[in-house]
Design a protein around this motif. Structure first.
Motif, PDB file in Angstrom:
ATOM      1  N   LEU A  66       0.841  -1.202   0.000  1.00 25.30           N
ATOM      2  CA  LEU A  66       0.000   0.000   0.000  1.00 25.30           C
ATOM      3  C   LEU A  66       0.873   1.248   0.000  1.00 25.30           C
ATOM      4  O   LEU A  66       1.841   1.345   0.752  1.00 25.30           O
ATOM      5  CB  LEU A  66      -0.912   0.005   1.236  1.00 25.30           C
ATOM      6  N   VAL A  67       0.512   2.195  -0.870  1.00 28.42           N
ATOM      7  CA  VAL A  67       1.229   3.467  -0.964  1.00 28.42           C
ATOM      8  C   VAL A  67       0.212   4.587  -0.793  1.00 28.42           C
ATOM      9  O   VAL A  67      -0.836   4.574  -1.443  1.00 28.42           O
ATOM     10  CB  VAL A  67       1.940   3.605  -2.328  1.00 28.42           C
ATOM     11  N   PRO A  68       0.473   5.555   0.085  1.00 31.23           N
ATOM     12  CA  PRO A  68      -0.487   6.645   0.277  1.00 31.23           C
ATOM     13  C   PRO A  68      -0.670   7.465  -1.001  1.00 31.23           C
ATOM     14  O   PRO A  68       0.280   7.692  -1.756  1.00 31.23           O
ATOM     15  CB  PRO A  68       0.154   7.489   1.392  1.00 31.23           C
ATOM     16  N   MET A  69      -1.898   7.912  -1.250  1.00 29.83           N
ATOM     17  CA  MET A  69      -2.195   8.710  -2.441  1.00 29.83           C
ATOM     18  C   MET A  69      -1.386  10.002  -2.457  1.00 29.83           C
ATOM     19  O   MET A  69      -1.030  10.520  -3.525  1.00 29.83           O
ATOM     20  CB  MET A  69      -3.686   9.036  -2.491  1.00 29.83           C
ATOM     21  N   GLY A  70      -1.074  10.506  -1.263  1.00 28.12           N
ATOM     22  CA  GLY A  70      -0.278  11.732  -1.189  1.00 28.12           C
ATOM     23  C   GLY A  70       1.084  11.565  -1.853  1.00 28.12           C
ATOM     24  O   GLY A  70       1.642  12.514  -2.419  1.00 28.12           O
ATOM     25  N   ALA A  71       1.630  10.326  -1.786  1.00 27.13           N
ATOM     26  CA  ALA A  71       2.924  10.063  -2.414  1.00 27.13           C
ATOM     27  C   ALA A  71       2.819  10.184  -3.931  1.00 27.13           C
ATOM     28  O   ALA A  71       3.718  10.710  -4.599  1.00 27.13           O
ATOM     29  CB  ALA A  71       3.418   8.670  -2.027  1.00 27.13           C
ATOM     30  N   ILE A  72       1.708   9.703  -4.479  1.00 30.30           N
ATOM     31  CA  ILE A  72       1.512   9.803  -5.931  1.00 30.30           C
ATOM     32  C   ILE A  72       1.346  11.258  -6.345  1.00 30.30           C
ATOM     33  O   ILE A  72       1.858  11.685  -7.385  1.00 30.30           O
ATOM     34  CB  ILE A  72       0.288   8.961  -6.357  1.00 30.30           C
ATOM     35  N   VAL A  73       0.647  12.031  -5.526  1.00 32.93           N
ATOM     36  CA  VAL A  73       0.489  13.470  -5.816  1.00 32.93           C
ATOM     37  C   VAL A  73       1.843  14.161  -5.811  1.00 32.93           C
ATOM     38  O   VAL A  73       2.146  14.972  -6.701  1.00 32.93           O
ATOM     39  CB  VAL A  73      -0.471  14.128  -4.795  1.00 32.93           C
ATOM     40  N   ARG A  74       2.689  13.835  -4.809  1.00 29.77           N
ATOM     41  CA  ARG A  74       4.021  14.439  -4.743  1.00 29.77           C
ATOM     42  C   ARG A  74       4.862  14.038  -5.958  1.00 29.77           C
ATOM     43  O   ARG A  74       5.602  14.847  -6.517  1.00 29.77           O
ATOM     44  CB  ARG A  74       4.730  14.036  -3.448  1.00 29.77           C
ATOM     45  N   TRP A  75       4.740  12.754  -6.380  1.00 30.20           N
ATOM     46  CA  TRP A  75       5.465  12.317  -7.579  1.00 30.20           C
ATOM     47  C   TRP A  75       5.003  13.122  -8.790  1.00 30.20           C
ATOM     48  O   TRP A  75       5.823  13.595  -9.580  1.00 30.20           O
ATOM     49  CB  TRP A  75       5.223  10.834  -7.841  1.00 30.20           C
TER      50      TRP A  75
END
Length: 205
Positions: free
Chosen positions: A175-184
């Motif tokens: 599981l990866v937080p959605m916030g990480a995808i936004v930062r990417w």
């Protein structure tokens, strides 16, 4: 569209158009030339997917391919003294008609510029590490392929998200937080704007 400067001389903008894709500069007193710089003037860019190869012609002794220019690499410096090998290649015949063998007792050489598709230039200049700016051509040709570009973007995202897993194994249950995808996504847009898509072909952060 192009300018040329021989070290120690005035800027040359007296480009002679040979045809739609070939042009040349005459270089008088060529035996005294050590370095020269070729560049885009900034008034007319290359069409999408195109660049130019740069050739040096010594009258009666053939052409030598020096390197290339593109919208991503609008200028290049070439060292002629000690690097030019007479008869190294046949070169583009389109330039041959403009050669004037001698002026004032010294040789007048020709600097030829040929506008070509980047994909074709990448075949001519395949080595990204040879110092003539050829790496820009290779990267541009690769990134013009949508499947290659998509693969590099996915790899970039995967490498970024993997950093949130630590030393654990990444699998379909990670599981990866959605916030990480936004930062990417925000970081990806910034790099794309500042560095162009070529950063995808370099080492991932």
């Amino acid at each position: 569209m192009f300018g040329c400067v021989v070290a120690g001389r005035l800027l040359q903008t007296n480009l002679q158009q040979v045809d739609e894709t070939h042009a040349l500069f005459e270089l008088p007193n060529a035996s005294t030339i050590n370095h020269l710089c070729v560049f885009l003037l900034g008034t007319v860019p290359f069409p999408d997917g195109y660049g130019a190869t740069v050739h040096f012609h010594w009258p009666g002794k053939g052409f030598q391919l020096l390197g290339m220019l593109s919208n991503d690499k609008p200028s290049a410096i070439f060292r002629l003294r000690g690097n030019f090998t007479p008869g190294a290649s046949a070169g583009p015949v389109a330039f041959a008609g403009g050669v004037n063998p001698t002026v004032g007792g010294d040789v007048t050489a020709i600097l030829g510029i040929a506008i070509e598709p980047l994909s074709q230039i990448s075949l001519t200049l395949p080595d990204p590490g040879n110092g003539n700016g050829n790496g820009a051509v290779v990267v541009a040709a690769r990134l013009a392929d949508p499947s290659y570009l998509a693969e590099q973007i996915v790899k970039h995202l995967f490498n970024f998200l993997s950093s949130f897993v630590g030393t654990g194994t990444v699998d379909e249950n990670t599981l990866v937080p959605m916030g990480a995808i936004v930062r990417w996504y925000e970081g990806f847009k910034t790099k794309l704007k500042n560095l162009g898509p070529g950063f995808l072909d370099r080492a991932m952060d």
